[in-house]
Design an enzyme around this catalytic site. Structure first.
Site, PDB file in Angstrom:
ATOM      1  N   HIS A 200      39.534  -8.496  30.370  1.00 44.58           N
ATOM      2  CA  HIS A 200      39.181  -7.848  31.645  1.00 44.58           C
ATOM      3  C   HIS A 200      38.350  -8.738  32.559  1.00 44.58           C
ATOM      4  CE1 HIS A 200      34.919  -6.325  31.040  1.00 44.58           C
ATOM      5  NE2 HIS A 200      35.226  -6.600  29.787  1.00 44.58           N
ATOM      6  N   CYS A 324      17.227  -1.240  34.519  1.00 44.32           N
ATOM      7  CA  CYS A 324      16.225  -0.206  34.740  1.00 44.32           C
ATOM      8  C   CYS A 324      16.035   0.567  33.443  1.00 44.32           C
ATOM      9  CB  CYS A 324      16.691   0.721  35.855  1.00 44.32           C
ATOM     10  SG  CYS A 324      15.399   1.790  36.439  1.00 44.32           S
TER      11      CYS A 324
END
Ligand code: PLP
Length: 385
Positions: A200, A324
């Site tokens: 991919h 995060c």
């Protein structure tokens, strides 16, 4: 303008030619390649053809290619499979800037008592070859060093690294997930024993990868079961995706030279446009030894995530080196290992291009960015004047 996709190191658009090549294997040729009858024989030939196309892109022999489900599986197989097959205990030598597919595997093995040496990098993202030699002196080793870094695009001197490892009697694995299809690879010249790749990242759908295993390398399978892939990776072959990977490798082989130049020109246009229009930016990595499609740019005093949100609102997709986690913004382990200062590491944005990007798209990004950066800087607690 809508949808400028500059996050190709995360994943790529599936090439129309790949979809076209795969379609008959979803609709018509759905046999099991292990079957003795004609349904199987038909697809077996196409699996072999795809294997030959992957091998050609690497200048390897088809028998040295094993299909897997993704780059992560290939990395796990290389490291765990070689350790499992080794006569004695092997040390593991890797770097602090590897993808988690390698780093987590090595740290898992460290928890199980293996000696793991993580080499540091300098400010441009390179290891010191003297450190590698010193680590090799500590005993027989499996070395896993990426060919190019996914965040900065820094290309390691894998030729030289592999020669050092082989001269010391080590086994050399390289995670080439970001390099295959982007830069020429010639495994008749570069003496790596194992190499990981992922479809991919070169315009196939997600869910297909491969591992190159040099003839004679001792390795045990990660996945046990049937005799597929010469007993190296059990499980009925994912025929449509294997065919797709073969086609993607054919396209890369045919277009590589022209694409390197075109994509690098667009990347440089973007980078120069940003530098000219935004103050306090720095380019992370080694500008001379870099993937042609990657620019990692730090915008001082602002959060990369905030830039990404605003870019996204403008229809532009990029990514940041930060993750995060539980409310605190952790800067990327790669930029941290390179010693990039706190204020710059937090403000890093990775732009990664592909053959499908155009000059108009790049100019659109250059037009949008200064406004976004200026607005965020005006709100930044780090900017006092
Ligand atoms: N290695 C590198 C350098 C990568 O960039 C990635 C994906 O981003 C991987 C390994 C994992 O590949 P996959 O997504 O096919 O598991």
């Amino acid at each position: 303008m809508k949808n400028v996709y500059l996050d190709n190191n995360a994943t790529t658009k599936v090439a129309p030619e790949v979809i076209e090549a795969m379609r008959p294997f979803l609709e018509e040729f759905w046999g099991n390649p292990s079957s003795m009858h004609a349904f199987g024989g038909q697809v077996r030939r196409d699996v072999d053809k795809a294997r030959a196309a992957v091998a050609r892109l690497l200048n390897a022999a088809p028998g040295e290619i094993v299909f897997t489900s993704c780059g992560t599986e290939s990395d796990n197989m290389a490291i765990r499979g070689v350790l499992d097959a080794a006569d004695g205990r092997l040390n593991i030598i890797t770097t602090r800037v590897e993808h988690p597919a390698v780093l987590s595997t090595c740290r898992f093995l460290a928890d199980r008592g293996h000696e793991v040496i993580e080499l540091g990098v300098d400010g441009s993202g390179h290891i010191d070859l003297a450190d590698l030699r010193k680590a090799l002196d500590r005993g027989p080793a499996l070395v896993s060093i990426m060919w190019a870094n996914n965040e900065t695009g820094v290309v390691f001197p894998i030729d030289e690294i592999a020669r050092i490892v082989k001269a010391a009697g080590g086994i050399m694995h390289t995670d080439a997930v970001q390099v295959v299809g982007k830069l020429p690879i010639d495994l008749s010249q570069t003496p790596v024993d194992l190499l990981s790749l992922s479809g991919h990242k070169l315009h196939t759908p997600k869910g297909i990868g491969a591992i190159y295993i040099r003839k004679g390398t001792k390795i045990r399978p990660l996945i046990l079961g049937g005799h597929q892939e010469e007993g190296k990776r059990a499980g009925t072959e994912n025929v449509p995706y294997i065919v797709g990977l073969g086609r993607a490798c054919e396209l890369a082989t045919a277009r590589m030279k022209e694409e390197i130049d075109r994509v690098a020109r667009l990347r440089d246009r973007l980078e120069q446009g940003i530098i000219a229009s935004c103050p306090d930016v720095r380019v992370n990595g080694d500008p001379k030894n870099r993937l042609p499609n990657t620019a990692n740019v730090s915008f001082e005093f602002i959060e990369g995530e905030a830039i990404l949100y605003d870019l996204n609102d403008a229809g532009i997709a990029a990514s940041s080196g930060s993750a995060c986690t539980s409310g605190s913004l952790e800067p990327s382990h790669v930029l941290r290992a390179m010693g990039v200062p706190f204020t710059a590491a937090h403000g890093s944005v990775r732009f990664s291009l592909s053959r499908y990007n155009t000059e108009t798209e790049i100019d659109y990004v250059i037009e949008k960015l200064p406004g976004i950066v200026g607005r965020l800087r005006a709100l930044s607690p780090f900017v006092t004047a």
